[in-house]
Design an enzyme around this catalytic site. Structure first.
Site, PDB file in Angstrom:
ATOM      1  N   ASN A 287       0.817  -1.300   0.036  1.00  0.00           N
ATOM      2  CA  ASN A 287      -0.005   0.029  -0.209  1.00  0.00           C
ATOM      3  C   ASN A 287       0.980   1.135  -0.005  1.00  0.00           C
ATOM      4  O   ASN A 287       2.012   1.362   0.491  1.00  0.00           O
ATOM      5  CB  ASN A 287      -0.904  -0.106   1.309  1.00  0.00           C
ATOM      6  CG  ASN A 287      -1.684   1.272   1.311  1.00  0.00           C
ATOM      7  OD1 ASN A 287      -2.488   1.495   0.721  1.00  0.00           O
ATOM      8  ND2 ASN A 287      -1.861   1.822   2.410  1.00  0.00           N
TER       9      ASN A 287
ATOM     10  N   HIS B 141       0.869   5.231   1.249  1.00  0.00           N
ATOM     11  CA  HIS B 141       0.075   6.036   2.187  1.00  0.00           C
ATOM     12  C   HIS B 141       0.725   7.356   2.425  1.00  0.00           C
ATOM     13  O   HIS B 141       1.908   7.333   2.669  1.00  0.00           O
ATOM     14  CB  HIS B 141       0.095   5.243   3.599  1.00  0.00           C
ATOM     15  CG  HIS B 141      -0.485   6.126   4.646  1.00  0.00           C
ATOM     16  ND1 HIS B 141      -1.931   6.210   4.535  1.00  0.00           N
ATOM     17  CD2 HIS B 141      -0.067   6.792   5.582  1.00  0.00           C
ATOM     18  CE1 HIS B 141      -2.194   6.923   5.598  1.00  0.00           C
ATOM     19  NE2 HIS B 141      -1.275   7.319   6.294  1.00  0.00           N
TER      20      HIS B 141
END
Ligand code: 3YE
Length: 195
Positions: free
Chosen positions: A102, A104
């Site tokens: 991910n 972020h």
């Protein structure tokens, strides 16, 4: 070569960065959106990448939705899943099945969650940044692969800050994916090592 599935919810600018990166050392084999009409779907189609949409509203409950998502991703037989502006929390049923990363918009562990740029401004920090991390069952928590600082500027709004963070995301995410595809990232508990 690594088979890469990208999950999106929005405009897909990080997906575009992966497309434009050229030699990732892997192939973008499928883009899945949880939002019908997400801009990233059009970007994927333009790049010749197959797409699927798995919307929560089309399923009786959250578990059925996640199972449908898992089925869609599994059909592409990925070696790596990339969350690129995907905004849903996944359970162990997903994250324990494939290595998943991910991107972020903060220097984790500061400001996890969906409002990181706003929270950085509200806190008054002078420096925030971007993190690429492996995904585990807790949100914005898994082993960190790469981070880069983004200084705050006087008068920043969450939009101006987020725009500068996204410019960094568009470089950091493809770099991290390329390192993973090259087999240069190993995980040891909370720690990753880049060779
Ligand atoms: N799931 C796990 N671990 C992770 N998903 C994301 C990262 C990550 C992950 O590290 N297990 C915002 C979540 C934060 C939120 O509350 N989402 C709602 C839906 C909101 C919507 O659809 O607009 C929800 O029910 O999941 C990706 C980033 C998650 C952002």
């Amino acid at each position: 070569r690594a088979r890469i599935v990208v999950l999106i919810s929005g405009s897909g600018s990080n997906l575009q960065a992966l497309v434009d990166a050229g030699e990732l050392g892997g192939d973008l084999v499928l883009v899945v959106s949880d939002r019908p009409g997400a801009g990233g779907l059009a970007r994927a189609a333009r790049a010749g990448i197959p797409t699927a949409t798995v919307a929560l509203a089309d399923h009786p409950d959250r578990q059925a939705w996640e199972q449908a998502l898992i089925d869609a991703v599994a059909a592409a037989e990925p070696d790596l899943v990339v969350l690129a502006g995907f905004m849903k929390i996944l359970t162990g049923a997903f994250v324990d099945r494939w290595p998943t990363v991910n991107v972020h918009p903060s220097l984790l562990p500061a400001f996890p969650g969906a409002r990181a740029p706003e929270e950085a401004i509200a806190w008054g920090v002078k420096v925030s940044g971007v993190t690429v991390h492996y995904v585990d069952e807790k949100v914005d928590h898994g082993p960190i692969i790469a981070q880069e600082a983004v200084p705050l500027e006087d008068g920043d709004t969450s939009d101006t800050l987020h725009a500068r963070m996204q410019a960094v995301e568009h470089r950091l995410l493809p770099e991290a994916v390329a390192l993973i595809c090259a087999g240069r990232v190993t995980i040891d508990g909370r720690h990753t090592r880049i060779q």
